[in-house]
Motif scaffolding. Structure first.
Motif, mmCIF file in Angstrom:
data_model
loop_
_atom_site.group_PDB
_atom_site.id
_atom_site.type_symbol
_atom_site.label_atom_id
_atom_site.label_comp_id
_atom_site.label_asym_id
_atom_site.label_seq_id
_atom_site.Cartn_x
_atom_site.Cartn_y
_atom_site.Cartn_z
ATOM 1 N N GLN A 167 14.803 38.059 25.631
ATOM 2 C CA GLN A 167 14.642 39.481 25.373
ATOM 3 C C GLN A 167 15.560 40.367 26.201
ATOM 4 O O GLN A 167 15.946 41.449 25.748
ATOM 5 N N VAL A 168 15.917 39.935 27.395
ATOM 6 C CA VAL A 168 16.733 40.771 28.277
ATOM 7 C C VAL A 168 18.192 40.308 28.320
ATOM 8 O O VAL A 168 19.113 41.132 28.268
ATOM 9 N N LEU A 169 18.407 38.992 28.389
ATOM 10 C CA LEU A 169 19.769 38.473 28.503
ATOM 11 C C LEU A 169 20.369 38.055 27.167
ATOM 12 O O LEU A 169 21.530 37.656 27.115
ATOM 13 N N GLY A 170 19.596 38.140 26.085
ATOM 14 C CA GLY A 170 20.148 37.887 24.757
ATOM 15 C C GLY A 170 20.346 36.435 24.386
ATOM 16 O O GLY A 170 21.110 36.132 23.453
ATOM 17 N N PHE A 171 19.659 35.519 25.060
ATOM 18 C CA PHE A 171 19.786 34.102 24.715
ATOM 19 C C PHE A 171 19.218 33.834 23.318
ATOM 20 O O PHE A 171 18.299 34.514 22.859
ATOM 21 N N PHE B 200 9.260 30.315 30.337
ATOM 22 C CA PHE B 200 10.466 30.355 31.152
ATOM 23 C C PHE B 200 11.659 30.892 30.359
ATOM 24 O O PHE B 200 12.766 30.958 30.889
ATOM 25 N N THR B 201 11.435 31.245 29.103
ATOM 26 C CA THR B 201 12.560 31.673 28.262
ATOM 27 C C THR B 201 12.433 33.097 27.743
ATOM 28 O O THR B 201 13.388 33.633 27.188
ATOM 29 N N LYS C 163 12.726 32.990 39.206
ATOM 30 C CA LYS C 163 13.840 33.648 39.900
ATOM 31 C C LYS C 163 15.025 32.701 40.042
ATOM 32 O O LYS C 163 16.186 33.115 39.923
ATOM 33 N N VAL C 164 14.745 31.419 40.303
ATOM 34 C CA VAL C 164 15.826 30.434 40.388
ATOM 35 C C VAL C 164 16.595 30.388 39.070
ATOM 36 O O VAL C 164 17.838 30.379 39.054
ATOM 37 N N LEU C 165 15.865 30.375 37.949
ATOM 38 C CA LEU C 165 16.521 30.363 36.640
ATOM 39 C C LEU C 165 17.359 31.614 36.418
ATOM 40 O O LEU C 165 18.491 31.546 35.924
ATOM 41 N N LEU C 166 16.803 32.763 36.772
ATOM 42 C CA LEU C 166 17.540 34.019 36.573
ATOM 43 C C LEU C 166 18.792 34.060 37.438
ATOM 44 O O LEU C 166 19.829 34.584 37.009
#
Length: 285
Positions: A112-116, A106-107, A78-81
């Motif tokens: 998949q969701v944020l497109g990194f 952690f990635t 959650k901290v990362l998000l």
């Protein structure tokens, strides 16, 4: 074979795998992230990402995995998000110790969701094969991250896992593979040995992204975490650093503090074996 103190020079257009003479003079003429090393890694070692939409991991696992309560994973995730959820750019990451591409990742959500865009690094041949079958949308390489930053050959120790273990304990055991140098001698016979190529994180990052910088660097290895961080040259930059490492000695605790001082980073999270740092300087990727 051209080996010196465990260092192996690659065979390629520019590099030689076999030497008749002492290799020291040649090794001293190249940097670990020299363009010849980077070019070899890019062309011969890195596997391409699968097209977006190909991922074989269920959405429920991506959003709320079964292991979210293990080692404060959910809180750290959650901290990362919170850091990246409104990120204005298409972020980049390197995840060292990516295991099967799913468990304790952690990635995965970022990809998949944020497109990194990312690079997954995993030395265990069986876990790496599982990762590729899951069709992550990131580059990947079957290698270990060099604790010295220099490319060399080493031996990977993988614990022999009982067949009757429940799924999550089994995956924890499978993910406990490490370089043999970090295994007590009394445990050597409890696992299987695999030869593995170790590569510097800087060279790996350059091979995939073309620049020595990422938004997120995750290092999750059993042994050698602090050595790997210390080996990163000044030209290598990252906005966020995640270390999965249980600091069990005064030396390791001091190394954590040194990251804040020498890398100009602030620790924003540290529970159990998960530590998250964020750069105090702007990073241009």
């Amino acid at each position: 074979m051209c080996t010196l103190l465990g260092v192996t020079v690659f065979e390629s257009l520019y590099m030689y795998d076999y030497c008749k003479q002492d290799c020291v003079p040649y090794l001293l003429t190249i940097r670990p992230h020299d363009k010849e090393v980077v070019g070899y890694i890019r062309e011969m070692m890195v596997d391409p990402p699968f097209p977006r939409g190909s991922c074989q991991i269920p959405n429920q696992t991506i959003v709320s995995p079964d292991w979210r309560d293990i080692n404060a994973y959910e809180e750290a995730h959650k901290v990362l998000l919170d850091i990246f959820k409104d990120y204005p750019l298409q972020g980049t990451f390197v995840e060292v110790g990516a295991q099967d591409g799913e468990f304790f990742s952690f990635t995965l959500y970022l990809e998949q969701v944020l497109g990194f865009r990312g690079l997954l690094v995993e030395p265990h041949p069986h876990l790496y094969a599982q990762m590729r079958r899951r069709k992550r949308s990131s580059h990947s390489v079957r290698a270990c991250a060099s604790p010295t930053g220099v490319p060399y050959k080493d031996i990977l120790w993988a614990r022999t896992v009982p067949e009757d273990l429940p799924p999550i304990p089994r995956r924890i055991q499978e993910g406990s593979n490490r370089l043999l140098r970090f295994v007590p001698a009394s445990d050597h016979d409890l696992g299987t040995l695999f030869p593995v190529q170790c590569l510097g994180i800087t060279a790996l990052t350059l091979a995939v992204f073309g620049v020595p910088a990422v938004d997120l660097l995750v290092i999750s290895t059993v042994g050698g975490v602090m050595e790997t961080v210390a080996s990163l040259p000044r030209i290598y930059s990252y906005k966020v650093l995640v270390l999965v490492n249980k600091a069990t000695s005064v030396t390791e605790n001091d190394a954590m503090k040194e990251i804040e001082e020498t890398k100009r980073m602030a620790m924003v999270y540290s529970i159990e074996n998960i530590h998250i740092f964020i750069s105090l300087d702007p990073i241009i990727v």
